[in-house]
Design a protein around this motif. Structure first.
Motif, short mmCIF file in Angstrom:
data_model
loop_
_atom_site.label_atom_id
_atom_site.label_comp_id
_atom_site.label_asym_id
_atom_site.label_seq_id
_atom_site.Cartn_x
_atom_site.Cartn_y
_atom_site.Cartn_z
N ALA A 22 0.84 -1.20 0.00
CA ALA A 22 0.00 0.00 0.00
C ALA A 22 0.87 1.25 0.00
CB ALA A 22 -0.93 -0.01 1.21
N ALA A 23 1.95 1.23 0.78
CA ALA A 23 2.84 2.40 0.83
C ALA A 23 3.50 2.65 -0.53
CB ALA A 23 3.89 2.20 1.92
N LEU A 24 4.00 1.59 -1.16
CA LEU A 24 4.64 1.75 -2.46
C LEU A 24 3.63 2.17 -3.52
CD1 LEU A 24 7.11 1.63 -4.27
CD2 LEU A 24 6.79 -0.87 -4.43
N ARG A 25 2.45 1.57 -3.52
CA ARG A 25 1.42 1.96 -4.49
C ARG A 25 0.98 3.40 -4.27
NH1 ARG A 25 -1.10 -1.35 -7.86
NH2 ARG A 25 -2.92 0.02 -7.76
N THR A 26 0.86 3.82 -3.02
CA THR A 26 0.47 5.20 -2.72
C THR A 26 1.55 6.17 -3.19
OG1 THR A 26 -0.83 4.46 -0.82
CG2 THR A 26 -0.21 6.79 -0.87
N VAL A 149 -7.09 -0.69 3.34
CA VAL A 149 -8.22 -1.34 4.01
C VAL A 149 -8.01 -2.85 4.07
CG1 VAL A 149 -10.68 -1.90 3.75
CG2 VAL A 149 -9.90 0.46 3.57
N PHE A 150 -7.51 -3.43 2.99
CA PHE A 150 -7.27 -4.87 3.02
C PHE A 150 -6.21 -5.21 4.07
CE2 PHE A 150 -6.58 -9.16 1.98
CZ PHE A 150 -7.73 -9.57 1.35
N GLY A 151 -5.17 -4.37 4.18
CA GLY A 151 -4.17 -4.59 5.22
C GLY A 151 -4.78 -4.53 6.61
N LEU A 152 -5.66 -3.55 6.83
CA LEU A 152 -6.33 -3.43 8.13
C LEU A 152 -7.22 -4.64 8.41
CD1 LEU A 152 -7.30 0.35 8.18
CD2 LEU A 152 -5.66 -0.82 9.68
N ALA A 165 -14.24 -10.81 11.13
CA ALA A 165 -13.79 -9.43 11.32
C ALA A 165 -13.41 -8.80 9.98
CB ALA A 165 -12.59 -9.40 12.28
N ALA A 166 -12.69 -9.57 9.15
CA ALA A 166 -12.31 -9.07 7.84
C ALA A 166 -13.51 -8.98 6.92
CB ALA A 166 -11.24 -9.96 7.23
N LEU A 167 -14.42 -9.94 7.02
CA LEU A 167 -15.60 -9.94 6.15
C LEU A 167 -16.50 -8.74 6.43
CD1 LEU A 167 -16.49 -13.73 6.06
CD2 LEU A 167 -15.52 -12.34 4.22
N ILE A 168 -16.42 -8.20 7.62
CA ILE A 168 -17.18 -6.99 7.95
C ILE A 168 -16.38 -5.75 7.56
CG2 ILE A 168 -18.10 -5.60 9.86
CD1 ILE A 168 -18.74 -8.32 11.25
N ALA A 169 -15.10 -5.71 7.91
CA ALA A 169 -14.27 -4.52 7.67
C ALA A 169 -14.02 -4.27 6.19
CB ALA A 169 -12.94 -4.65 8.41
N PHE A 170 -13.76 -5.32 5.42
CA PHE A 170 -13.37 -5.11 4.03
C PHE A 170 -14.48 -4.51 3.17
CE2 PHE A 170 -12.21 -6.32 -0.31
CZ PHE A 170 -11.00 -5.63 -0.38
N PRO A 171 -15.71 -5.02 3.21
CA PRO A 171 -16.75 -4.39 2.38
C PRO A 171 -17.01 -2.93 2.75
CG PRO A 171 -17.49 -6.54 3.12
CD PRO A 171 -16.21 -6.24 3.85
N GLY A 173 -14.80 -0.86 4.04
CA GLY A 173 -13.63 -0.13 3.53
C GLY A 173 -13.67 0.02 2.02
N PHE A 174 -14.09 -1.03 1.32
CA PHE A 174 -14.15 -0.96 -0.14
C PHE A 174 -15.22 0.04 -0.58
CE2 PHE A 174 -15.28 -2.32 -4.42
CZ PHE A 174 -14.02 -2.29 -5.00
N LEU A 175 -16.33 0.10 0.13
CA LEU A 175 -17.37 1.08 -0.17
C LEU A 175 -16.81 2.50 0.00
CD1 LEU A 175 -20.32 1.73 -0.89
CD2 LEU A 175 -20.84 1.57 1.56
N ALA A 176 -16.09 2.72 1.08
CA ALA A 176 -15.46 4.03 1.30
C ALA A 176 -14.47 4.34 0.18
CB ALA A 176 -14.76 4.06 2.66
N HIS A 177 -13.68 3.35 -0.23
CA HIS A 177 -12.74 3.54 -1.34
C HIS A 177 -13.47 3.93 -2.61
CE1 HIS A 177 -9.76 2.72 -4.40
NE2 HIS A 177 -10.61 1.88 -4.94
#
Length: 192
Positions: A22-26, A149-152, A165-171, A173-177
């Motif tokens: 994520a850091a390199l892509r950013t 978000v995927f890292g988080l 936890a990931a199944l809740i956080a990722f969607p 985060g992806f919506l926010a993205h």
């Protein structure tokens, strides 16, 4: 208990790989611009040789490999190898296609750039002088937010050992993205 600790450590290492990606892509998106990075059309009208593009010609694609490995720790052994290998093949084919388009549109300047800057594995020092582009970090962070978000989400799995936890956080985060990148694209098109 040792198996749980091992699982947490492996998944945390995977999350770290995703964060490094994520850091390199950013960093790359700060110079290339989010609307170019996330456009399905190929862009070869300008050569970017600032930021990470001074070390490698393909920093965004380079970042995809540790991201695939980081995500791959959540898969089976064969799934891990498939993710990394499939990503490598996909990225390499894109690199070859984009290089041909840049050769045709940029000519001698791109040929000189190719002779100086490595295609994929970065040099330890910059290979070209900095240009005049300034990074735009806000749009880059927004555009690459899905990787962060995927890292988080993966870090949450490492902490809780609960994939839910990931199944809740990722969607979420992806919506926010999605909302962020649409706003970036609208702001860019309205300023043109």
């Amino acid at each position: 208990m040792d198996a749980e600790r091992f699982a947490r450590d492996v998944i945390a290492i995977g999350a770290l790989l995703v964060f490094l990606s994520a850091a390199l892509r950013t960093w790359g998106a700060a110079y290339l611009r989010t609307e170019i990075v996330h456009d399905t059309a190929q862009h070869s009208d300008a050569l970017v040789a600032d930021g990470p593009f001074r070390y490698t010609r393909n920093p965004l694609y380079l970042a995809n490999l540790p991201m695939a490995a980081g995500i791959g720790v959540l898969a089976s052994r064969w799934g891990f190898f498939f993710l990394v290998l499939a990503n490598w093949i996909f990225v390499y084919r894109l690199i070859l296609r984009e290089e041909e388009a840049l050769r045709q549109s940029q000519g001698e300047s791109y040929r000189a750039y190719c002779e100086t800057v490595p295609r994929f594995w970065p040099s330890l020092r910059p290979r070209v002088s900095p240009g005049n582009r300034r990074p735009q970090w806000g749009q880059a962070l927004g555009g690459e937010s899905f990787v962060w978000v995927f890292g988080l989400a993966e870090l949450l799995v490492a902490i809780t050992l609960r994939p839910l936890a990931a199944l809740i956080a990722f969607p979420l985060g992806f919506l926010a993205h999605f909302v962020i990148t649409r706003r970036i694209q609208k702001a860019r098109t309205s300023s043109w």
